[in-house]
Write a protein that holds these residues in place. Structure first.
Motif, PDB file in Angstrom:
ATOM      1  N   THR A 126       0.492  -1.361  -0.147  1.00 51.25           N
ATOM      2  CA  THR A 126       0.089  -0.255   0.157  1.00 51.25           C
ATOM      3  C   THR A 126       0.682   1.540   0.361  1.00 51.25           C
ATOM      4  OG1 THR A 126      -1.802  -1.348   1.598  1.00 51.25           O
ATOM      5  CG2 THR A 126      -1.990   1.072   1.259  1.00 51.25           C
ATOM      6  N   PRO A 127       0.594   2.009  -0.935  1.00 51.85           N
ATOM      7  CA  PRO A 127       1.707   3.249  -1.348  1.00 51.85           C
ATOM      8  C   PRO A 127       0.539   4.398  -0.404  1.00 51.85           C
ATOM      9  CG  PRO A 127       1.099   2.137  -3.236  1.00 51.85           C
ATOM     10  CD  PRO A 127       0.441   1.475  -2.428  1.00 51.85           C
ATOM     11  N   ARG A 128       1.817   5.552   0.148  1.00 49.37           N
ATOM     12  CA  ARG A 128       1.355   6.018   0.783  1.00 49.37           C
ATOM     13  C   ARG A 128       0.688   7.153   0.178  1.00 49.37           C
ATOM     14  NH1 ARG A 128       7.669   7.595   3.754  1.00 49.37           N
ATOM     15  NH2 ARG A 128       7.489   5.888   5.040  1.00 49.37           N
ATOM     16  N   ASP A 129      -0.182   7.994   0.347  1.00 47.44           N
ATOM     17  CA  ASP A 129      -1.204   8.387  -0.337  1.00 47.44           C
ATOM     18  C   ASP A 129      -0.171   9.748  -0.290  1.00 47.44           C
ATOM     19  OD1 ASP A 129      -3.054   6.622   0.031  1.00 47.44           O
ATOM     20  OD2 ASP A 129      -3.923   7.978   1.833  1.00 47.44           O
ATOM     21  N   PHE A 130       0.610  10.258   0.283  1.00 50.34           N
ATOM     22  CA  PHE A 130       0.869  12.292  -0.033  1.00 50.34           C
ATOM     23  C   PHE A 130       2.286  11.786  -0.880  1.00 50.34           C
ATOM     24  CE2 PHE A 130       3.183   9.975   3.865  1.00 50.34           C
ATOM     25  CZ  PHE A 130       4.463   9.736   3.829  1.00 50.34           C
ATOM     26  N   GLY A 155      18.693   0.030   1.100  1.00 49.33           N
ATOM     27  CA  GLY A 155      18.770  -0.791   1.726  1.00 49.33           C
ATOM     28  C   GLY A 155      18.102  -1.258   3.043  1.00 49.33           C
ATOM     29  N   SER A 156      16.895  -0.102   2.551  1.00 50.12           N
ATOM     30  CA  SER A 156      15.830   0.007   4.082  1.00 50.12           C
ATOM     31  C   SER A 156      14.990  -1.534   3.966  1.00 50.12           C
ATOM     32  CB  SER A 156      15.287   1.577   3.804  1.00 50.12           C
ATOM     33  OG  SER A 156      14.957   2.037   3.514  1.00 50.12           O
ATOM     34  N   ILE A 157      14.635  -1.389   2.068  1.00 47.32           N
ATOM     35  CA  ILE A 157      13.237  -2.503   1.845  1.00 47.32           C
ATOM     36  C   ILE A 157      14.072  -3.982   2.190  1.00 47.32           C
ATOM     37  CG2 ILE A 157      12.680  -0.774   0.311  1.00 47.32           C
ATOM     38  CD1 ILE A 157      13.400  -2.323  -1.959  1.00 47.32           C
ATOM     39  N   ALA A 158      13.161  -4.864   2.029  1.00 50.93           N
ATOM     40  CA  ALA A 158      13.440  -6.173   2.185  1.00 50.93           C
ATOM     41  C   ALA A 158      14.803  -7.110   0.764  1.00 50.93           C
ATOM     42  CB  ALA A 158      12.314  -7.408   2.195  1.00 50.93           C
ATOM     43  N   GLN A 159      15.037  -8.014   1.717  1.00 51.46           N
ATOM     44  CA  GLN A 159      15.785  -8.472   0.152  1.00 51.46           C
ATOM     45  C   GLN A 159      15.640  -9.070  -0.853  1.00 51.46           C
ATOM     46  OE1 GLN A 159      18.389 -12.072   2.549  1.00 51.46           O
ATOM     47  NE2 GLN A 159      18.164 -12.911   0.387  1.00 51.46           N
ATOM     48  N   LYS A 160      14.455  -9.318  -0.876  1.00 48.67           N
ATOM     49  CA  LYS A 160      13.313  -9.517  -2.068  1.00 48.67           C
ATOM     50  C   LYS A 160      13.500  -8.644  -2.799  1.00 48.67           C
ATOM     51  CE  LYS A 160       8.554 -10.617   0.085  1.00 48.67           C
ATOM     52  NZ  LYS A 160       7.779 -11.515   0.085  1.00 48.67           N
ATOM     53  N   LEU A 198       7.359   1.397  -5.851  1.00 46.46           N
ATOM     54  CA  LEU A 198       6.713   1.685  -5.403  1.00 46.46           C
ATOM     55  C   LEU A 198       7.416   2.456  -3.678  1.00 46.46           C
ATOM     56  CD1 LEU A 198       3.432   0.018  -5.761  1.00 46.46           C
ATOM     57  CD2 LEU A 198       4.342   2.551  -6.812  1.00 46.46           C
ATOM     58  N   MET A 199       7.996   1.083  -2.995  1.00 47.26           N
ATOM     59  CA  MET A 199       8.523   1.514  -1.836  1.00 47.26           C
ATOM     60  C   MET A 199       9.446   2.694  -1.956  1.00 47.26           C
ATOM     61  SD  MET A 199       8.758  -2.663  -0.487  1.00 47.26           S
ATOM     62  CE  MET A 199       7.314  -3.649   0.082  1.00 47.26           C
ATOM     63  N   LEU A 200      10.576   2.614  -3.029  1.00 41.32           N
ATOM     64  CA  LEU A 200      11.960   3.543  -2.839  1.00 41.32           C
ATOM     65  C   LEU A 200      10.908   4.965  -3.066  1.00 41.32           C
ATOM     66  CD1 LEU A 200      13.965   0.733  -4.799  1.00 41.32           C
ATOM     67  CD2 LEU A 200      14.623   1.953  -2.729  1.00 41.32           C
ATOM     68  N   LEU A 203       9.866   6.449  -0.099  1.00 37.38           N
ATOM     69  CA  LEU A 203      10.984   6.661   0.702  1.00 37.38           C
ATOM     70  C   LEU A 203      11.739   8.067   0.339  1.00 37.38           C
ATOM     71  CD1 LEU A 203      12.691   2.882   1.398  1.00 37.38           C
ATOM     72  CD2 LEU A 203      11.354   3.781   2.555  1.00 37.38           C
ATOM     73  N   LEU A 204      11.892   7.931  -0.977  1.00 37.44           N
ATOM     74  CA  LEU A 204      12.553   8.829  -1.190  1.00 37.44           C
ATOM     75  C   LEU A 204      11.723  10.368  -1.725  1.00 37.44           C
ATOM     76  CD1 LEU A 204      14.481   7.026  -4.548  1.00 37.44           C
ATOM     77  CD2 LEU A 204      15.362   8.298  -2.151  1.00 37.44           C
ATOM     78  N   SER A 205      10.159  10.275  -1.951  1.00 37.88           N
ATOM     79  CA  SER A 205       9.655  11.637  -2.577  1.00 37.88           C
ATOM     80  C   SER A 205       9.721  12.720  -1.067  1.00 37.88           C
ATOM     81  CB  SER A 205       8.322  11.251  -2.911  1.00 37.88           C
ATOM     82  OG  SER A 205       7.958  10.547  -1.634  1.00 37.88           O
ATOM     83  N   PRO A 206      10.079  12.174   0.150  1.00 35.90           N
ATOM     84  CA  PRO A 206       9.627  13.494   0.847  1.00 35.90           C
ATOM     85  C   PRO A 206      10.856  14.455   0.567  1.00 35.90           C
ATOM     86  CG  PRO A 206       8.823  11.145   1.743  1.00 35.90           C
ATOM     87  CD  PRO A 206       9.158  10.713   0.470  1.00 35.90           C
ATOM     88  N   GLY A 207      11.848  13.423   1.173  1.00 38.31           N
ATOM     89  CA  GLY A 207      13.380  14.078   0.973  1.00 38.31           C
ATOM     90  C   GLY A 207      13.668  14.915  -0.238  1.00 38.31           C
TER      91      GLY A 207
END
Length: 226
Positions: A126-130, A155-160, A198-200, A203-207
């Motif tokens: 589930t991606p973040r809405d913002f 490095g912060s997302i799961a290995q798979k 999606l995870m990346l 993680l990247l969009s706020p910064g």
């Protein structure tokens, strides 16, 4: 930590090689016939790739280097089992992945699951809405601080998900070769890659909001993730 991140960022952007199959087949035949000194010529184009996938799994530069060496030694030992109708690079990556996973199990490095591996019971993410869904401009990725943030996020997302993302979006391996190297289906490759992206982005969009907002014009067809 900073040196390790810089090391991965550098190798991730280095040129890639993929020698011709005929040349590889000839080298493999000669090595099997006793010319073992040619083995380094065979593996040289893939040294970086083997290190990157080992580092992706282990998250430690020294362990990745040791694992890469173990993978090359094992590849040399079992070269007679390689079936020439498949890509040597894919087979070598399989060996490297197996060695890295074995070392990881022995060292018990993944006892805790990353908190950003947000999967529902049905396996969806589930991606973040913002999240700002616009692509990061390719020129932004050339900046050191942006690359470092990407490495940190990876490095912060799961290995798979790291495995699939690195093989597909960093090493540009085909879906079929990625599936073969990881021992999963092509469908699983596509699903994991989508979730990794999606995870990346989350993680990247706020910064990186300022970077994206400052680049309203993105060249058509420019997709740093694919």
């Amino acid at each position: 930590m900073q040196n390790r991140d810089q090391s991965e960022a550098e190798v991730a952007l280095a040129p890639r090689s993929d020698p011709g199959h005929e040349h590889e087949a000839a080298l493999i035949g000669r090595i099997r016939s006793g010319e073992s000194e040619l083995f380094y010529e065979l593996i040289r184009p893939y040294e970086r790739r083997v290190f990157v996938i080992a580092f992706t799994i282990l998250r430690n530069e020294a362990d990745a280097e040791d694992t890469a060496q173990d993978a090359f030694l094992k590849a040399f030992k079992y070269l007679g089992q390689f079936r020439s109708e498949s890509r040597f690079s894919t087979w070598l990556i399989q060996v490297a992945i197996n060695e890295a996973r074995l070392r990881l199990r022995k060292s018990h490095l993944e006892i805790m699951r990353p908190i950003v591996d947000q999967e529902n019971d049905d396996g969806t993410y589930t991606p973040r809405d913002f999240t700002d869904w616009r692509e990061i401009p390719s020129e932004a990725l050339e900046r050191k601080e942006i690359r470092e943030k990407l490495v940190e996020a990876l490095g912060s997302i799961a290995q798979k998900y790291r495995e699939v993302f690195v093989l597909r979006d960093v090493e540009h391996m085909s879906i079929e070769d990625t599936a073969l190297a990881l021992g999963i289906s092509a469908g699983a490759v596509k699903t994991r890659l989508l979730r990794a992206r999606l995870m990346l982005r989350d993680l990247l969009s706020p910064g990186l909001e300022g970077v994206w907002m400052g680049h309203s014009q993105i060249l058509k067809g420019t997709k740093p993730w694919s």
